[in-house]
Design a protein around this motif. Sequence first.
Motif, PDB file in Angstrom:
ATOM      1  N   PRO A  47      -6.768 -44.683  40.250  1.00 38.66           N
ATOM      2  CA  PRO A  47      -6.764 -44.892  41.713  1.00 38.66           C
ATOM      3  C   PRO A  47      -5.370 -44.824  42.345  1.00 38.66           C
ATOM      4  CG  PRO A  47      -7.799 -46.767  40.550  1.00 38.66           C
ATOM      5  CD  PRO A  47      -7.297 -45.840  39.511  1.00 38.66           C
ATOM      6  N   GLU A  48      -4.318 -45.050  41.551  1.00 40.99           N
ATOM      7  CA  GLU A  48      -2.959 -45.000  42.114  1.00 40.99           C
ATOM      8  C   GLU A  48      -2.459 -43.572  42.318  1.00 40.99           C
ATOM      9  OE1 GLU A  48      -1.073 -49.186  40.330  1.00 40.99           O
ATOM     10  OE2 GLU A  48      -0.861 -47.314  39.212  1.00 40.99           O
ATOM     11  N   LEU A  49      -3.104 -42.607  41.674  1.00 45.74           N
ATOM     12  CA  LEU A  49      -2.615 -41.224  41.767  1.00 45.74           C
ATOM     13  C   LEU A  49      -2.576 -40.736  43.217  1.00 45.74           C
ATOM     14  CD1 LEU A  49      -4.323 -39.587  38.642  1.00 45.74           C
ATOM     15  CD2 LEU A  49      -1.915 -40.263  38.913  1.00 45.74           C
ATOM     16  N   ARG A  50      -3.438 -41.336  44.073  1.00 43.56           N
ATOM     17  CA  ARG A  50      -3.443 -40.912  45.484  1.00 43.56           C
ATOM     18  C   ARG A  50      -2.129 -41.263  46.190  1.00 43.56           C
ATOM     19  NH1 ARG A  50      -6.441 -45.712  45.587  1.00 43.56           N
ATOM     20  NH2 ARG A  50      -6.240 -47.065  47.415  1.00 43.56           N
ATOM     21  N   PHE A  51      -1.389 -42.227  45.644  1.00 40.09           N
ATOM     22  CA  PHE A  51      -0.117 -42.601  46.284  1.00 40.09           C
ATOM     23  C   PHE A  51       0.991 -41.581  46.009  1.00 40.09           C
ATOM     24  CE2 PHE A  51      -1.928 -47.046  45.423  1.00 40.09           C
ATOM     25  CZ  PHE A  51      -2.641 -47.039  46.613  1.00 40.09           C
ATOM     26  N   LEU A  52       0.688 -40.579  45.191  1.00 43.12           N
ATOM     27  CA  LEU A  52       1.689 -39.515  44.967  1.00 43.12           C
ATOM     28  C   LEU A  52       1.771 -38.580  46.183  1.00 43.12           C
ATOM     29  CD1 LEU A  52       0.924 -38.594  41.230  1.00 43.12           C
ATOM     30  CD2 LEU A  52       2.841 -39.945  42.093  1.00 43.12           C
ATOM     31  N   ARG A 159       3.535 -35.138  38.465  1.00 39.23           N
ATOM     32  CA  ARG A 159       2.381 -34.698  37.666  1.00 39.23           C
ATOM     33  C   ARG A 159       2.269 -33.175  37.610  1.00 39.23           C
ATOM     34  NH1 ARG A 159       2.344 -38.443  35.574  1.00 39.23           N
ATOM     35  NH2 ARG A 159       1.621 -37.140  33.911  1.00 39.23           N
ATOM     36  N   SER A 160       3.234 -32.456  38.213  1.00 38.12           N
ATOM     37  CA  SER A 160       3.083 -30.998  38.170  1.00 38.12           C
ATOM     38  C   SER A 160       4.281 -30.335  37.504  1.00 38.12           C
ATOM     39  CB  SER A 160       2.838 -30.457  39.580  1.00 38.12           C
ATOM     40  OG  SER A 160       3.778 -30.996  40.475  1.00 38.12           O
ATOM     41  N   GLY A 161       4.883 -31.043  36.567  1.00 38.69           N
ATOM     42  CA  GLY A 161       5.913 -30.417  35.723  1.00 38.69           C
ATOM     43  C   GLY A 161       7.311 -30.359  36.319  1.00 38.69           C
ATOM     44  N   LYS A 162       7.513 -30.957  37.521  1.00 38.96           N
ATOM     45  CA  LYS A 162       8.845 -30.872  38.160  1.00 38.96           C
ATOM     46  C   LYS A 162       9.833 -31.867  37.574  1.00 38.96           C
ATOM     47  CE  LYS A 162       7.531 -29.885  42.921  1.00 38.96           C
ATOM     48  NZ  LYS A 162       7.564 -30.483  44.262  1.00 38.96           N
ATOM     49  N   PRO A 163      10.912 -31.392  36.998  1.00 37.59           N
ATOM     50  CA  PRO A 163      11.939 -32.327  36.520  1.00 37.59           C
ATOM     51  C   PRO A 163      12.737 -32.900  37.687  1.00 37.59           C
ATOM     52  CG  PRO A 163      12.695 -30.073  36.177  1.00 37.59           C
ATOM     53  CD  PRO A 163      11.321 -29.975  36.797  1.00 37.59           C
ATOM     54  N   PHE A 235      15.727 -34.323  34.150  1.00 42.28           N
ATOM     55  CA  PHE A 235      14.903 -35.401  33.603  1.00 42.28           C
ATOM     56  C   PHE A 235      13.440 -34.997  33.791  1.00 42.28           C
ATOM     57  CE2 PHE A 235      18.861 -37.359  35.085  1.00 42.28           C
ATOM     58  CZ  PHE A 235      19.264 -38.070  33.961  1.00 42.28           C
ATOM     59  N   PRO A 236      12.739 -34.717  32.703  1.00 39.53           N
ATOM     60  CA  PRO A 236      11.373 -34.198  32.848  1.00 39.53           C
ATOM     61  C   PRO A 236      10.396 -35.273  33.296  1.00 39.53           C
ATOM     62  CG  PRO A 236      11.913 -34.487  30.530  1.00 39.53           C
ATOM     63  CD  PRO A 236      13.147 -34.839  31.304  1.00 39.53           C
ATOM     64  N   PRO A 237       9.214 -34.845  33.757  1.00 34.94           N
ATOM     65  CA  PRO A 237       8.176 -35.822  34.076  1.00 34.94           C
ATOM     66  C   PRO A 237       7.923 -36.711  32.871  1.00 34.94           C
ATOM     67  CG  PRO A 237       7.494 -33.643  34.788  1.00 34.94           C
ATOM     68  CD  PRO A 237       8.769 -33.463  34.028  1.00 34.94           C
ATOM     69  N   ASP A 238       7.579 -37.963  33.155  1.00 30.71           N
ATOM     70  CA  ASP A 238       7.279 -38.952  32.113  1.00 30.71           C
ATOM     71  C   ASP A 238       8.512 -39.362  31.308  1.00 30.71           C
ATOM     72  OD1 ASP A 238       4.705 -38.927  33.009  1.00 30.71           O
ATOM     73  OD2 ASP A 238       3.974 -37.581  31.440  1.00 30.71           O
ATOM     74  N   SER A 239       9.688 -39.211  31.905  1.00 28.54           N
ATOM     75  CA  SER A 239      10.896 -39.749  31.258  1.00 28.54           C
ATOM     76  C   SER A 239      11.480 -40.848  32.143  1.00 28.54           C
ATOM     77  CB  SER A 239      11.931 -38.647  31.011  1.00 28.54           C
ATOM     78  OG  SER A 239      12.497 -38.196  32.225  1.00 28.54           O
ATOM     79  N   GLY A 255      13.454 -32.497  42.857  1.00 29.49           N
ATOM     80  CA  GLY A 255      12.473 -33.326  42.168  1.00 29.49           C
ATOM     81  C   GLY A 255      11.599 -34.054  43.163  1.00 29.49           C
ATOM     82  N   GLN A 256      10.505 -34.591  42.673  1.00 25.84           N
ATOM     83  CA  GLN A 256       9.551 -35.305  43.518  1.00 25.84           C
ATOM     84  C   GLN A 256       8.865 -36.375  42.678  1.00 25.84           C
ATOM     85  OE1 GLN A 256       6.492 -32.817  45.178  1.00 25.84           O
ATOM     86  NE2 GLN A 256       5.788 -34.385  46.591  1.00 25.84           N
ATOM     87  N   HIS A 257       8.632 -37.530  43.284  1.00 27.83           N
ATOM     88  CA  HIS A 257       7.906 -38.642  42.639  1.00 27.83           C
ATOM     89  C   HIS A 257       8.783 -39.434  41.689  1.00 27.83           C
ATOM     90  CE1 HIS A 257       4.344 -35.835  43.505  1.00 27.83           C
ATOM     91  NE2 HIS A 257       4.336 -36.798  44.417  1.00 27.83           N
ATOM     92  N   LEU A 258       9.733 -40.125  42.275  1.00 28.89           N
ATOM     93  CA  LEU A 258      10.657 -40.931  41.481  1.00 28.89           C
ATOM     94  C   LEU A 258      10.444 -42.411  41.767  1.00 28.89           C
ATOM     95  CD1 LEU A 258      13.313 -40.589  39.651  1.00 28.89           C
ATOM     96  CD2 LEU A 258      14.534 -41.212  41.734  1.00 28.89           C
TER      97      LEU A 258
END
Length: 292
Positions: A47-52, A159-163, A235-239, A255-258
């Motif tokens: 449910p939190e994914l919508r906050f991206l 979530r779309s591969g952007k470092p 810095f890749p996603p999930d790091s 980058g996006q989503h920090l």
Amino acid sequence: MNPPVECLDIAEWRPPLPDGVSVRYTAALEDGNVLYCPKLRFALSEPELRFLDPAVLGDNAKSLAFDPATGTLKHARGDQQKIAGMMQRYADAARTLVCSVLPRYASALQTGRTSFRPAGIEGRSTSLAKDDTLLHVDAFPTSPVADRRILRVFSNANRSGKPRHWRLGEPFADVAKRFYPQVRRPLPGSARVLKSLRLTRGYRTEYDHAMLAIHDVMKRATEYQRSVPQTEFFFPPDSTWIVFTDMVSHAALAGQHLFEQTFYLPVSAMVDQEKAPLRILERRAGRPLAAT
Ligand SMILES: O=C(O)CCC(=O)C(=O)O
Ligand SMILES: [Fe+2]
């Protein structure tokens, strides 16, 4: 030039660490390295994914801002309680991480703001002073740090591969040597005026004044920005990464989503205080700079 980065092979926020390892990480951090955890992920619930969606960002702000001390959430559009819950979880995770990897700091560590940056960096127009795509060391205009360090934890939740694309510049001692001579002393009484007009939260020490001035002249030095030795880091996603941003010259290009958590650490809690920007500037000035 190698990037000033020390890699930590951990996948948990409270990782089991062999004895002695944290001593090495603490020294690397105090020396001005980024502690980089390529496999440490801040996971969002379904449910939190919508906050991206960048639409959660209100007020024309750059970040959603959360204060874990009071639970206050700013600049967020949408379910305030759920967003605050996500931010609180990040604040807790980041604190757990710092206390496990850097146990020496645990008892003195002060928790500051939590931020989430759902929008891309690219194409954001701001004033030069606020432009984080230029190399700088952090200094806060309204929140003086006095004799404390700025320690930050960052996690790329894209979530779309952007470092997260950063540049890392020269060591703080070189920054100080180059720019501190250009810093003018604050006008006598100005810190007291700023405080009494509530333009600053607390007293802006000479150290705070100097760091703000260095932050600004550094960003304005166009030729320096181009020619100073610097390395790129992605810095890749999930790091996740931990940095003393008051000492590591950094610029964030894309980058996006920090997620980001700010901590304050009294200089006295360091293993080696002499490595602190405060002490480096005091050696140049020949006098204490954090008196209030
Ligand atoms: O947005 C980022 O990646 C970092 C920006 C920055 O310089 C900071 O938060 O201090
Ligand atoms: Fe910064």
